[in-house]
Design a protein around this motif. Sequence first.
Motif, PDB file in Angstrom:
ATOM      1  N   LYS A 234     -67.101  23.114   9.392  1.00  0.00           N
ATOM      2  CA  LYS A 234     -66.253  23.400  10.551  1.00  0.00           C
ATOM      3  C   LYS A 234     -65.001  24.150  10.103  1.00  0.00           C
ATOM      4  O   LYS A 234     -64.383  23.816   9.083  1.00  0.00           O
ATOM      5  CB  LYS A 234     -65.849  22.100  11.245  1.00  0.00           C
ATOM      6  CG  LYS A 234     -67.004  21.400  11.935  1.00  0.00           C
ATOM      7  CD  LYS A 234     -67.472  22.134  13.173  1.00  0.00           C
ATOM      8  CE  LYS A 234     -68.639  23.047  12.911  1.00  0.00           C
ATOM      9  NZ  LYS A 234     -68.978  23.947  14.011  1.00  0.00           N
ATOM     10  N   PRO A 235     -64.613  25.172  10.841  1.00  0.00           N
ATOM     11  CA  PRO A 235     -63.464  26.004  10.443  1.00  0.00           C
ATOM     12  C   PRO A 235     -62.129  25.378  10.832  1.00  0.00           C
ATOM     13  O   PRO A 235     -62.034  24.638  11.814  1.00  0.00           O
ATOM     14  CB  PRO A 235     -63.703  27.296  11.228  1.00  0.00           C
ATOM     15  CG  PRO A 235     -64.428  26.843  12.472  1.00  0.00           C
ATOM     16  CD  PRO A 235     -65.286  25.683  12.047  1.00  0.00           C
ATOM     17  N   LEU A 236     -61.090  25.691  10.057  1.00  0.00           N
ATOM     18  CA  LEU A 236     -59.739  25.280  10.413  1.00  0.00           C
ATOM     19  C   LEU A 236     -58.754  26.307   9.850  1.00  0.00           C
ATOM     20  O   LEU A 236     -58.534  26.384   8.640  1.00  0.00           O
ATOM     21  CB  LEU A 236     -59.420  23.887   9.871  1.00  0.00           C
ATOM     22  CG  LEU A 236     -58.103  23.278  10.382  1.00  0.00           C
ATOM     23  CD1 LEU A 236     -58.107  23.176  11.905  1.00  0.00           C
ATOM     24  CD2 LEU A 236     -57.854  21.911   9.772  1.00  0.00           C
TER      25      LEU A 236
ATOM     26  N   ASP B 237     -63.670  32.646   2.113  1.00  0.00           N
ATOM     27  CA  ASP B 237     -63.077  31.475   2.743  1.00  0.00           C
ATOM     28  C   ASP B 237     -61.685  31.173   2.198  1.00  0.00           C
ATOM     29  O   ASP B 237     -60.900  30.490   2.855  1.00  0.00           O
ATOM     30  CB  ASP B 237     -63.994  30.256   2.545  1.00  0.00           C
ATOM     31  CG  ASP B 237     -63.638  29.105   3.464  1.00  0.00           C
ATOM     32  OD1 ASP B 237     -63.753  29.279   4.696  1.00  0.00           O
ATOM     33  OD2 ASP B 237     -63.227  28.043   2.963  1.00  0.00           O
ATOM     34  N   ASP B 238     -61.359  31.681   1.009  1.00  0.00           N
ATOM     35  CA  ASP B 238     -60.037  31.406   0.444  1.00  0.00           C
ATOM     36  C   ASP B 238     -59.010  32.471   0.817  1.00  0.00           C
ATOM     37  O   ASP B 238     -57.936  32.542   0.221  1.00  0.00           O
ATOM     38  CB  ASP B 238     -60.106  31.252  -1.079  1.00  0.00           C
ATOM     39  CG  ASP B 238     -60.637  32.505  -1.774  1.00  0.00           C
ATOM     40  OD1 ASP B 238     -60.935  33.504  -1.076  1.00  0.00           O
ATOM     41  OD2 ASP B 238     -60.778  32.486  -3.009  1.00  0.00           O
TER      42      ASP B 238
ATOM     43  N   LEU C  89     -74.813  30.114 -10.904  1.00  0.00           N
ATOM     44  CA  LEU C  89     -75.081  30.909  -9.704  1.00  0.00           C
ATOM     45  C   LEU C  89     -75.076  30.034  -8.456  1.00  0.00           C
ATOM     46  O   LEU C  89     -74.528  30.411  -7.413  1.00  0.00           O
ATOM     47  CB  LEU C  89     -76.425  31.621  -9.834  1.00  0.00           C
ATOM     48  CG  LEU C  89     -76.515  32.734 -10.879  1.00  0.00           C
ATOM     49  CD1 LEU C  89     -77.951  33.217 -11.023  1.00  0.00           C
ATOM     50  CD2 LEU C  89     -75.600  33.902 -10.512  1.00  0.00           C
ATOM     51  N   LEU C  90     -75.705  28.864  -8.537  1.00  0.00           N
ATOM     52  CA  LEU C  90     -75.747  27.958  -7.388  1.00  0.00           C
ATOM     53  C   LEU C  90     -74.342  27.502  -7.008  1.00  0.00           C
ATOM     54  O   LEU C  90     -74.009  27.405  -5.818  1.00  0.00           O
ATOM     55  CB  LEU C  90     -76.625  26.750  -7.704  1.00  0.00           C
ATOM     56  CG  LEU C  90     -78.138  27.015  -7.760  1.00  0.00           C
ATOM     57  CD1 LEU C  90     -78.875  25.803  -8.307  1.00  0.00           C
ATOM     58  CD2 LEU C  90     -78.679  27.382  -6.384  1.00  0.00           C
ATOM     59  N   TYR C  91     -73.510  27.245  -8.005  1.00  0.00           N
ATOM     60  CA  TYR C  91     -72.139  26.835  -7.704  1.00  0.00           C
ATOM     61  C   TYR C  91     -71.392  27.948  -6.973  1.00  0.00           C
ATOM     62  O   TYR C  91     -70.710  27.705  -5.966  1.00  0.00           O
ATOM     63  CB  TYR C  91     -71.391  26.450  -8.983  1.00  0.00           C
ATOM     64  CG  TYR C  91     -69.965  26.063  -8.684  1.00  0.00           C
ATOM     65  CD1 TYR C  91     -69.655  24.776  -8.269  1.00  0.00           C
ATOM     66  CD2 TYR C  91     -68.936  27.008  -8.768  1.00  0.00           C
ATOM     67  CE1 TYR C  91     -68.351  24.426  -7.945  1.00  0.00           C
ATOM     68  CE2 TYR C  91     -67.635  26.666  -8.447  1.00  0.00           C
ATOM     69  CZ  TYR C  91     -67.347  25.382  -8.040  1.00  0.00           C
ATOM     70  OH  TYR C  91     -66.057  25.047  -7.698  1.00  0.00           O
ATOM     71  N   ASP C  92     -71.509  29.176  -7.471  1.00  0.00           N
ATOM     72  CA  ASP C  92     -70.827  30.290  -6.811  1.00  0.00           C
ATOM     73  C   ASP C  92     -71.296  30.462  -5.370  1.00  0.00           C
ATOM     74  O   ASP C  92     -70.495  30.719  -4.466  1.00  0.00           O
ATOM     75  CB  ASP C  92     -71.068  31.589  -7.589  1.00  0.00           C
ATOM     76  CG  ASP C  92     -70.098  31.761  -8.750  1.00  0.00           C
ATOM     77  OD1 ASP C  92     -69.144  30.974  -8.823  1.00  0.00           O
ATOM     78  OD2 ASP C  92     -70.301  32.651  -9.582  1.00  0.00           O
ATOM     79  N   ASP C  93     -72.597  30.335  -5.141  1.00  0.00           N
ATOM     80  CA  ASP C  93     -73.123  30.465  -3.783  1.00  0.00           C
ATOM     81  C   ASP C  93     -72.602  29.355  -2.878  1.00  0.00           C
ATOM     82  O   ASP C  93     -72.248  29.588  -1.720  1.00  0.00           O
ATOM     83  CB  ASP C  93     -74.655  30.445  -3.802  1.00  0.00           C
ATOM     84  CG  ASP C  93     -75.248  31.757  -4.283  1.00  0.00           C
ATOM     85  OD1 ASP C  93     -74.591  32.802  -4.120  1.00  0.00           O
ATOM     86  OD2 ASP C  93     -76.363  31.746  -4.836  1.00  0.00           O
ATOM     87  N   MET C  94     -72.567  28.134  -3.412  1.00  0.00           N
ATOM     88  CA  MET C  94     -72.152  26.990  -2.603  1.00  0.00           C
ATOM     89  C   MET C  94     -70.653  27.008  -2.340  1.00  0.00           C
ATOM     90  O   MET C  94     -70.192  26.576  -1.280  1.00  0.00           O
ATOM     91  CB  MET C  94     -72.565  25.699  -3.304  1.00  0.00           C
ATOM     92  CG  MET C  94     -72.710  24.514  -2.388  1.00  0.00           C
ATOM     93  SD  MET C  94     -73.371  23.053  -3.232  1.00  0.00           S
ATOM     94  CE  MET C  94     -75.114  23.471  -3.304  1.00  0.00           C
ATOM     95  N   ALA C  95     -69.878  27.512  -3.298  1.00  0.00           N
ATOM     96  CA  ALA C  95     -68.424  27.545  -3.146  1.00  0.00           C
ATOM     97  C   ALA C  95     -67.936  28.785  -2.402  1.00  0.00           C
ATOM     98  O   ALA C  95     -66.872  28.751  -1.785  1.00  0.00           O
ATOM     99  CB  ALA C  95     -67.754  27.491  -4.517  1.00  0.00           C
ATOM    100  N   GLY C  96     -68.693  29.881  -2.448  1.00  0.00           N
ATOM    101  CA  GLY C  96     -68.233  31.133  -1.857  1.00  0.00           C
ATOM    102  C   GLY C  96     -69.066  31.627  -0.699  1.00  0.00           C
ATOM    103  O   GLY C  96     -68.596  31.708   0.442  1.00  0.00           O
ATOM    104  N   TYR C  97     -70.321  31.962  -0.976  1.00  0.00           N
ATOM    105  CA  TYR C  97     -71.186  32.576   0.043  1.00  0.00           C
ATOM    106  C   TYR C  97     -71.465  31.631   1.202  1.00  0.00           C
ATOM    107  O   TYR C  97     -71.478  32.048   2.363  1.00  0.00           O
ATOM    108  CB  TYR C  97     -72.498  32.996  -0.631  1.00  0.00           C
ATOM    109  CG  TYR C  97     -73.476  33.731   0.257  1.00  0.00           C
ATOM    110  CD1 TYR C  97     -73.095  34.872   0.957  1.00  0.00           C
ATOM    111  CD2 TYR C  97     -74.797  33.295   0.379  1.00  0.00           C
ATOM    112  CE1 TYR C  97     -73.995  35.555   1.757  1.00  0.00           C
ATOM    113  CE2 TYR C  97     -75.707  33.969   1.174  1.00  0.00           C
ATOM    114  CZ  TYR C  97     -75.305  35.094   1.865  1.00  0.00           C
ATOM    115  OH  TYR C  97     -76.201  35.760   2.651  1.00  0.00           O
TER     116      TYR C  97
ATOM    117  N   PRO D  90     -69.629  28.860   2.585  1.00  0.00           N
ATOM    118  CA  PRO D  90     -68.574  28.726   3.603  1.00  0.00           C
ATOM    119  C   PRO D  90     -68.047  30.058   4.120  1.00  0.00           C
ATOM    120  O   PRO D  90     -67.554  30.139   5.248  1.00  0.00           O
ATOM    121  CB  PRO D  90     -67.475  27.948   2.873  1.00  0.00           C
ATOM    122  CG  PRO D  90     -67.668  28.280   1.435  1.00  0.00           C
ATOM    123  CD  PRO D  90     -69.152  28.437   1.247  1.00  0.00           C
ATOM    124  N   GLY D  91     -68.149  31.141   3.308  1.00  0.00           N
ATOM    125  CA  GLY D  91     -67.597  32.429   3.722  1.00  0.00           C
ATOM    126  C   GLY D  91     -68.496  33.219   4.637  1.00  0.00           C
ATOM    127  O   GLY D  91     -68.020  33.977   5.489  1.00  0.00           O
TER     128      GLY D  91
END
Length: 664
Positions: free
Chosen positions: A150-152, A196-197, A500-508, A510-511
């Motif tokens: 959910k966005p904020l 997202d950041d 790679l999975l971490y980058d996708d989960m942290a960036g792609y 939520p973004g």
Amino acid sequence: MCGIAGILLASDSADTRPLRAIEQMTAALRHRGPDGEAFWVNCESGVAFGHRRLAIVDLSEAGRQPMHSESGRYVITFNGEIYNFRDLRRELESTGHHFRSASDTEVMLAAIESWGLEKALTRFAGMFALGLWDLRTRTLHLARDRMGKKPLYIASTRDALVFASELKAINRFPGFCQELDIDAAAAMLSKGWVPDDSCIWRGVFKLPPGSVLSVTAAEFSGERSVASLSHRIRRWWSLAEAATEGRAEQVAGSDEELTNELDGLLRLAVRERMIADVPLGAFLSGGIDSSTVVALMQAQSEKPVRTFTIAFGEGGFDEAPHAAEVARHLGTDHTELHLSAAVARDVIPELPQIWDEPFADESQIPTLLVARLARRHVTVALSGDGGDECFAGYARHFMAARLRRQHILPSALRRALAAGTGLLARAARHDLVGKLPLSEGARHALRGDRLNRLAQLLAAANEDELYRRLTGSSNENLSLHQPPSSIHVEHRLDGLLSRLLYDDMAGYLPGDILVKLDRASMANSLEGRCPLLDHRVVEFAWRLPTNTKVRNGKGKWILRQLLRRYVPQRLIERPKQGFDVPIAVWLRGPLLSWANDLVADMRLSGDGIFDLAEVDACWRDHVDGRHDHSRELWPALMFQAWHNEARRPSATATGSRVPELTGD
């Protein structure tokens, strides 16, 4: 699922009239909550909350927000769902709590009163963004769920801190000034989405997933900058920690035992997400992820589950027949809507209004259309989003394993392979591949940008360089400004795939992915739920051995094993297709006039965003058929379409009651 907004005046602001803007801010979110609106305003403390309601659980007035806690200490405005609220309610009742409603919001407030905010957040299984006012300490708390479902948005203005589910609401606050963030714009033109950041407007930021921001009016008065506010953010859940601990403490067991454990976790996640007092269904593409979700829904339902698919066959990548086969086997009540390309194109002018940051993932088009279809019949839809990020479903994930093996080859041979692939890429860009007798799928695979990307990867000198090239954007940037370098946080993760999975989960995730689903569903007043992103499933996925994700050159191995329990093998083992929108063809045909106008706007705007010479060269080459530049042009066109929309004066909401200013 709802829309929320709020205002906290600086302590040195003597004028409380800005609090009245809560009405206009909340009105801008009507699409997120068509079932009612309400406000809470406290002039003495200089705070105001607004809420637009999409009634899902407890449709009565007792579930209305903003809601006060039982003691009266807290007031909350909340967007999302707490799926385990019934279990938490029973626990709280055993300690003496009494409830007047059947809503999850009231359970949240009781949990916060009993355990404190951060401890309560760790007990919630769900998706949420919330504003919480503590009347005792006069503190505003803002919190967001673990995965950023959910966005904020939070903005710092001269006189107030304001927050909302979407930028539309913040744009309505009279003290907010829209100033473009050049770095965010450059990142969008490179990636196709704003990370997202960051945020497209200066002075605004998104609360990070799994975090909470607490601030008083006095503290805000002394620290009004975004940087100062960001320093106050604290994590109550960390993806980095979940990933690092998961890889360090991998679960042991046979393939059958691990599949059983995943089956149990996903059954629970799906079952909890089927709780609703309104009609419920699911998106079904026929792929591994959505088929797994629907199979587990149907296995726990006494009646056929409603499923929805958009059929759109242009380009030869229509998954609707596969979805129909899965639906027939599982016995769902399936709805398939066949759309022409013209219908899909007709929604493009709507996109800048719906995604109020520039967004250029073309799969937003079918996502919006399937959400629109589902809303005709249901109010809640489960989706398979998150499966690729948790269980390694993208081509780069299994490509990484293959390319690591390639690095065993002598460097001279790898350079020769890279050079040969580069030649083939140039042939593809000159449309020579299109003249060969190939299937649509083969032409898709041999697209020039894909081959050029493969050539770059083959030429990587070592694993670290391969990682950087896999995570970097392959798009040319038509901006005058280079996007900020991606910050890859190094963790003690076991190998290239985990990184790679971490980058996708942290960036792609939520973004892009979650932004796409949230805006497409909420534009249609539809709640989207993602069982594969339940935090218990995510944490378990990080503990799984790597070979349960990628095995025999295929991703999502363990999900395939699980799905075999519910559908035949023939419905599982087929190439991953996705919904490939033929943007390149449309830009030379039916979208030519629309795109021409936007290119002209780029020339006239004087914003200094675009390298106009590069834009003109790319556009001429593409229209003349010399090269396919759709990957570079589409983000630029969507940015300009968004920018044109952003310049339009906001429509004034009418017919809404001005909230009474009180001092309670």
